[in-house]
Design a protein around this motif. Structure first.
Motif, PDB file in Angstrom:
ATOM      1  N   TYR A 279       0.815  -1.217   0.000  1.00  0.00           N
ATOM      2  CA  TYR A 279       0.000   0.000   0.000  1.00  0.00           C
ATOM      3  C   TYR A 279       0.850   1.269   0.000  1.00  0.00           C
ATOM      4  O   TYR A 279       0.327   2.359   0.260  1.00  0.00           O
ATOM      5  CB  TYR A 279      -0.934  -0.004   1.215  1.00  0.00           C
ATOM      6  N   ARG A 374     -13.323  -4.276   8.135  1.00  0.00           N
ATOM      7  CA  ARG A 374     -13.406  -3.998   6.694  1.00  0.00           C
ATOM      8  C   ARG A 374     -14.854  -3.733   6.275  1.00  0.00           C
ATOM      9  O   ARG A 374     -15.121  -2.872   5.439  1.00  0.00           O
ATOM     10  CB  ARG A 374     -12.824  -5.169   5.907  1.00  0.00           C
ATOM     11  N   THR A 445     -10.286 -10.452   0.127  1.00  0.00           N
ATOM     12  CA  THR A 445      -9.087 -11.055   0.711  1.00  0.00           C
ATOM     13  C   THR A 445      -8.731 -12.355  -0.005  1.00  0.00           C
ATOM     14  O   THR A 445      -7.655 -12.900   0.196  1.00  0.00           O
ATOM     15  CB  THR A 445      -9.288 -11.315   2.210  1.00  0.00           C
ATOM     16  N   GLU A 460      -4.654  -0.788   4.349  1.00  0.00           N
ATOM     17  CA  GLU A 460      -5.871  -1.106   3.606  1.00  0.00           C
ATOM     18  C   GLU A 460      -6.783   0.116   3.512  1.00  0.00           C
ATOM     19  O   GLU A 460      -7.347   0.422   2.454  1.00  0.00           O
ATOM     20  CB  GLU A 460      -6.643  -2.234   4.303  1.00  0.00           C
TER      21      GLU A 460
END
Length: 472
Positions: A279, A374, A445, A460
């Protein structure tokens, strides 16, 4: 009549009959289709063919097409096309483009139609050749005549006067796009699927290679220190049937707006623990914009989990707030018993609640120090969409970000779809997950799991935020 004359007449009739029979029968030879695409556009299709054991002399290889029907109809010479004329050889092969537009019965195909093909070997051309038997089918082909839909996105920016020409914030960034071949296809019709992005670049330096081979195009690029002059990235996606999406370009304005600027060659903000991280590009770019920050020791903690208090802060910074503009007391409906005015996050939590982005967890609690999952992250993005955007800066829908129109434009069906085994239909995050994945803001995922109850990491979150506030 004498016996001699009668015998001669019989002989003449016999010879004429034999000649008539011989001229009406296709010459010896076996022809077959060796390769035929599953899909084609409504214009033409390439088929590979081979013929063996052909008789001496001149032979014609003919291809016959017809629409598939529940009750087959006879082949029509108006839909026959000459593949090749063979002289003096017994074997031949090649590729032939069958042109639908020049036929009578196949000139107006539409998506979902199935065309059947067969070949014949004949000493005649199409108009006088023997028509193949009605049950003769060597191959079939679906017609996909629909183009693709989608959108492409530039790095986050508040400069939207002419966004395709807007400079990037620093030298490393992601430009991305997502397309689908099925958004305009009627239910039940077959479609060919994504094929290629067909990218191209214009610049005064050698660009990095582009290798996108999936329906989501992600191009991470770093301007070299030697970059100068105009720089343009374009792509023209096609589906497997050859239908094109309209050409899309980044920075396609005329000079000087498409010329690499000095600010674009500056390194993005950096941290001691992000080099090579999955990331990294999102973290550094957002930090350069001042939307995220690291810790006092120079780290960012990309693998650290994100707390609910931290998330409220990051969302409201993107919404244009700072410590001087936050509420100093809890707005109506946002007075949580576990959030005190002395807490560093109090104003951020209260503002996120007042904006309708984040709610409490029940019982008068906000649970600021608990981890954000998430599923909760994409639900917050969905809340922002449902609220009509934020009040300013990167969450303001006037900036045309991915959260605005595109969040649900392609909802039925979505641009990208997945069969998640861990997202139940009735879950509060079910629709947000579908929307976030569908437009490209979030990834799974695995191929079958989204892991909505898994704690989100800071890295994330950076990627999701970058994508969500990317500009059209």
């Amino acid at each position: 009549m004498s016996k001699k004359i009668f015998t001669l007449l019989l002989l003449a009739v016999f010879m004429l009959a034999q000649f008539s029979i011989a001229s009406a029968v296709a010459v010896a030879g076996d022809a077959s289709i060796t390769a035929l695409p599953d899909f084609s556009s409504g214009a033409n299709v390439d088929l590979d063919w081979a013929a063996t054991g052909m008789a001496a002399g001149t032979k014609n290889i003919l291809v016959w097409g017809r629409l598939n029907a529940a009750v087959p109809v006879a082949y029509d010479w108006n839909d026959c096309q000459l593949i090749a004329t063979i002289i003096g050889t017994s074997d031949a092969s090649g590729t032939f483009t069958y042109d639908y537009t020049t036929t009578v019965n196949l000139a107006a195909l539409s998506s979902g139609d199935i065309v059947e093909f067969t070949l014949s070997v004949d000493d005649q051309t199409c108009a006088t050749a023997d028509v193949p038997a009605i049950d003769s089918v060597m191959g079939s082909n679906y017609v996909d005549d629909d183009g693709m839909d989608g959108d492409y996105f530039n790095p986050p920016s508040l400069n939207i006067a002419d966004f395709d020409s807007t400079p990037v914030s620093c030298n490393t960034f992601e430009m991305w796009a997502v397309v689908s071949d099925k958004t305009t296809v009627p239910a039940g019709d077959a479609y060919s699927g994504f094929d290629s992005w067909n990218p191209s670049t214009t610049g005064t330096f050698a660009p990095a290679p582009i290798g996108a081979d999936a329906a989501l195009f992600s191009w991470v690029f770093t301007f070299p220190s030697t970059a100068s002059g105009a720089w343009i990235l374009g792509f023209n996606p096609t589906d497997a049937a050859g239908n094109e999406w309209s050409l899309s370009t980044f920075r396609d304005g005329a000079a000087p707006v498409n010329v690499v600027g000095a600010d674009e060659l500056e390194d993005c903000a950096d941290f001691s623990d992000t080099a090579g991280h999955a990331y990294e590009v999102y973290i550094r770019y957002l930090a350069d914009l001042g939307l995220i920050s690291g810790f006092a020791d120079g780290t960012f903690g990309p693998d650290n989990n994100l707390t609910r208090a931290e998330a409220s802060t990051l969302f409201e910074i993107a919404n244009g707030y700072d410590t001087t503009t936050l509420p100093t007391s809890a707005p109506a409906g946002c007075d949580f018993t576990d959030v005190s005015a002395s807490d560093w996050f109090a104003g951020w939590v209260w503002q996120a609640c007042a904006d309708g982005f984040m709610n409490g967890v029940g019982g008068g609690l906000f649970d600021p120090n608990n981890l954000l999952t998430r599923g909760q992250v994409v639900t917050i993005f969905n809340n922002i969409y449902e609220m009509g955007g934020g009040t300013g800066d990167y969450l303001d829908f006037a900036n045309g970000n991915a959260l605005s129109q595109d969040w649900t434009d392609w909802e039925n069906p979505y641009l990208r779809e997945a069969a998640w085994t861990d997202v139940s239909v009735g879950a509060y995050y079910a629709i947000p997950v579908l929307r976030a994945y569908g437009i490209g803001v979030a990834e799974g995922t695995s191929a079958t799991t989204f892991s909505p109850d898994q704690a989100a990491t800071r890295g994330e979150f950076a990627k999701m935020l970058y994508r969500a506030i990317s500009q059209q």
